[in-house]
Design a protein around this motif. Structure first.
Motif, PDB file in Angstrom:
ATOM      1  N   ALA A  89      37.354  -5.668 -33.927  1.00  0.00           N
ATOM      2  CA  ALA A  89      38.278  -4.806 -33.185  1.00  0.00           C
ATOM      3  C   ALA A  89      38.747  -5.494 -31.919  1.00  0.00           C
ATOM      4  O   ALA A  89      38.089  -6.415 -31.420  1.00  0.00           O
ATOM      5  CB  ALA A  89      37.588  -3.489 -32.830  1.00  0.00           C
ATOM      6  N   ASP A  90      39.873  -5.020 -31.409  1.00  0.00           N
ATOM      7  CA  ASP A  90      40.375  -5.487 -30.131  1.00  0.00           C
ATOM      8  C   ASP A  90      39.362  -5.082 -29.065  1.00  0.00           C
ATOM      9  O   ASP A  90      38.855  -3.960 -29.061  1.00  0.00           O
ATOM     10  CB  ASP A  90      41.744  -4.852 -29.864  1.00  0.00           C
ATOM     11  N   TRP A 138      36.333 -14.345 -39.279  1.00  0.00           N
ATOM     12  CA  TRP A 138      36.615 -13.842 -37.940  1.00  0.00           C
ATOM     13  C   TRP A 138      35.952 -14.699 -36.873  1.00  0.00           C
ATOM     14  O   TRP A 138      36.538 -14.953 -35.816  1.00  0.00           O
ATOM     15  CB  TRP A 138      36.183 -12.389 -37.796  1.00  0.00           C
ATOM     16  N   VAL A 197      39.258 -10.556 -29.621  1.00  0.00           N
ATOM     17  CA  VAL A 197      38.668  -9.790 -30.730  1.00  0.00           C
ATOM     18  C   VAL A 197      37.150  -9.826 -30.603  1.00  0.00           C
ATOM     19  O   VAL A 197      36.564 -10.879 -30.322  1.00  0.00           O
ATOM     20  CB  VAL A 197      39.121 -10.360 -32.093  1.00  0.00           C
ATOM     21  N   LYS A 198      36.542  -8.662 -30.812  1.00  0.00           N
ATOM     22  CA  LYS A 198      35.086  -8.540 -30.789  1.00  0.00           C
ATOM     23  C   LYS A 198      34.619  -8.066 -32.160  1.00  0.00           C
ATOM     24  O   LYS A 198      35.269  -7.243 -32.794  1.00  0.00           O
ATOM     25  CB  LYS A 198      34.635  -7.505 -29.751  1.00  0.00           C
ATOM     26  N   ARG A 243      39.745  -4.280 -26.104  1.00  0.00           N
ATOM     27  CA  ARG A 243      40.219  -3.238 -25.200  1.00  0.00           C
ATOM     28  C   ARG A 243      40.253  -1.856 -25.857  1.00  0.00           C
ATOM     29  O   ARG A 243      40.458  -0.870 -25.162  1.00  0.00           O
ATOM     30  CB  ARG A 243      41.610  -3.609 -24.697  1.00  0.00           C
ATOM     31  N   SER A 244      40.033  -1.765 -27.162  1.00  0.00           N
ATOM     32  CA  SER A 244      40.060  -0.455 -27.825  1.00  0.00           C
ATOM     33  C   SER A 244      38.744   0.282 -27.610  1.00  0.00           C
ATOM     34  O   SER A 244      37.733  -0.304 -27.242  1.00  0.00           O
ATOM     35  CB  SER A 244      40.345  -0.618 -29.325  1.00  0.00           C
ATOM     36  N   TYR A 281      40.351  -0.209 -35.251  1.00  0.00           N
ATOM     37  CA  TYR A 281      39.762  -1.517 -35.520  1.00  0.00           C
ATOM     38  C   TYR A 281      40.688  -2.328 -36.410  1.00  0.00           C
ATOM     39  O   TYR A 281      41.585  -1.788 -37.060  1.00  0.00           O
ATOM     40  CB  TYR A 281      38.370  -1.380 -36.153  1.00  0.00           C
ATOM     41  N   LEU A 282      40.467  -3.635 -36.453  1.00  0.00           N
ATOM     42  CA  LEU A 282      41.307  -4.522 -37.250  1.00  0.00           C
ATOM     43  C   LEU A 282      40.812  -4.629 -38.694  1.00  0.00           C
ATOM     44  O   LEU A 282      41.608  -4.629 -39.629  1.00  0.00           O
ATOM     45  CB  LEU A 282      41.354  -5.913 -36.610  1.00  0.00           C
ATOM     46  N   MET A 320      45.075 -11.699 -27.840  1.00  0.00           N
ATOM     47  CA  MET A 320      44.294 -10.488 -27.988  1.00  0.00           C
ATOM     48  C   MET A 320      42.845 -10.885 -28.271  1.00  0.00           C
ATOM     49  O   MET A 320      42.544 -11.491 -29.305  1.00  0.00           O
ATOM     50  CB  MET A 320      44.876  -9.682 -29.163  1.00  0.00           C
ATOM     51  N   ALA A 361      36.580 -14.705 -32.837  1.00  0.00           N
ATOM     52  CA  ALA A 361      36.014 -13.398 -32.502  1.00  0.00           C
ATOM     53  C   ALA A 361      34.619 -13.586 -31.919  1.00  0.00           C
ATOM     54  O   ALA A 361      33.839 -14.417 -32.375  1.00  0.00           O
ATOM     55  CB  ALA A 361      35.932 -12.520 -33.754  1.00  0.00           C
TER      56      ALA A 361
END
Length: 190
Positions: A23-24, A59, A3-4, A26-27, A33-34, A1, A64
Motif C-alpha cells: 500500500a501507499d 514488490w 510503497v510499504k 500515506r494511506s 491498497y495496491l 510514491m 517497497a
C-alpha cells in the motif's frame, strides 16, 4: 510514491485477522491498497500465514519497504531469502538453478521445523488431556470413597449383631415386666 508492505487489520474485536498488502505509505492502515499479497492469522498456534512469495519479492525488488512485523512474516515464509538469492543472481554470484536449489533446501528445513512444532504442540495437548482425565478419575474415586463408607460383613460380625439383638430383646421384655412386678410387690407389702 513510497510503497510499504504492511498488515491491514480485519476480524472482530479480540480476534484479529490480517491481510498482508502492498500500500501507499500515506494511506490509512485499513484503507486503500495496491495489491493483496496474503493473509496472517495469529489466533491459532502456530500462526497461519498464506503468502504470494513471488508477488512479495516483486514488490521488494521495486523498492517497497516492509514494516517490522511484515518483515518478520516475510522472513519466516522465505520471501527475504528469495529476494536475497535473486540479488545474487542479478550480480552474477549465483546461477538461477543454484539459487532455486538453495531456496528449496531452506524451505524443506523450515517446513521440518514447523512440522516438529506442530507435533510437539499436539503431543502436549494430548498429554494435558490425559492428565485432566486422570485427575478427574482420582477426584471421582475420592468423592465416592468419602460418601459411601464400606462395611465389611464377616461371619463373626453377623453373629455379634444377632447376639446384641437378642440381648436388647430380653432387656425390653424385662423392662415391660418391671412395672408390673413393682406393682405386685407393693400390693403384697400392704
Amino acid at each position: 510514491m513510497p510503497v510499504k508492505i504492511r498488515l491491514q487489520r480485519h476480524g472482530k474485536k479480540g480476534k484479529p485477522f490480517y491481510w498482508i498488502v502492498a500500500a501507499d505509505a500515506r494511506s490509512k492502515r485499513d484503507g486503500k491498497y495496491l495489491e493483496k499479497l496474503g493473509t496472517y492469522n495469529p489466533n491459532i498456534n502456530p500462526a497461519e500465514i498464506n503468502l504470494d512469495v513471488d508477488g512479495a519479492v516483486k514488490w521488494l525488488q521495486n523498492g517497497a519497504q516492509p514494516t517490522d512485523t511484515a518483515r518478520a512474516i516475510l522472513s519466516y515464509r522465505g520471501v527475504m531469502m528469495k529476494n536475497h538469492l535473486a540479488g545474487g543472481v542479478r550480480k552474477g554470484a549465483l546461477t538461477e538453478e543454484q539459487a532455486e536449489e538453495k531456496f528449496n533446501a531452506w524451505m524443506e528445513d523450515k517446513s521440518k521445523a514447523v512440522d516438529g512444532k506442530k507435533t510437539k504442540l499436539a503431543d502436549a495437548k494430548d498429554k494435558a488431556k490425559a492428565d485432566a482425565i486422570a485427575a478427574e478419575k482420582a477426584t471421582n474415586e475420592a468423592r465416592i470413597a468419602a460418601n459411601a463408607p464400606v462395611v465389611e460383613e464377616t461371619p463373626e460380625a453377623t453373629e455379634n449383631v444377632d447376639a446384641t439383638e437378642e440381648v436388647e430383646a430380653t432387656e425390653k421384655v424385662e423392662l415391660k415386666d418391671a412395672p408390673a412386678a413393682e406393682a405386685e410387690a407393693t400390693k403384697e407389702e400392704e
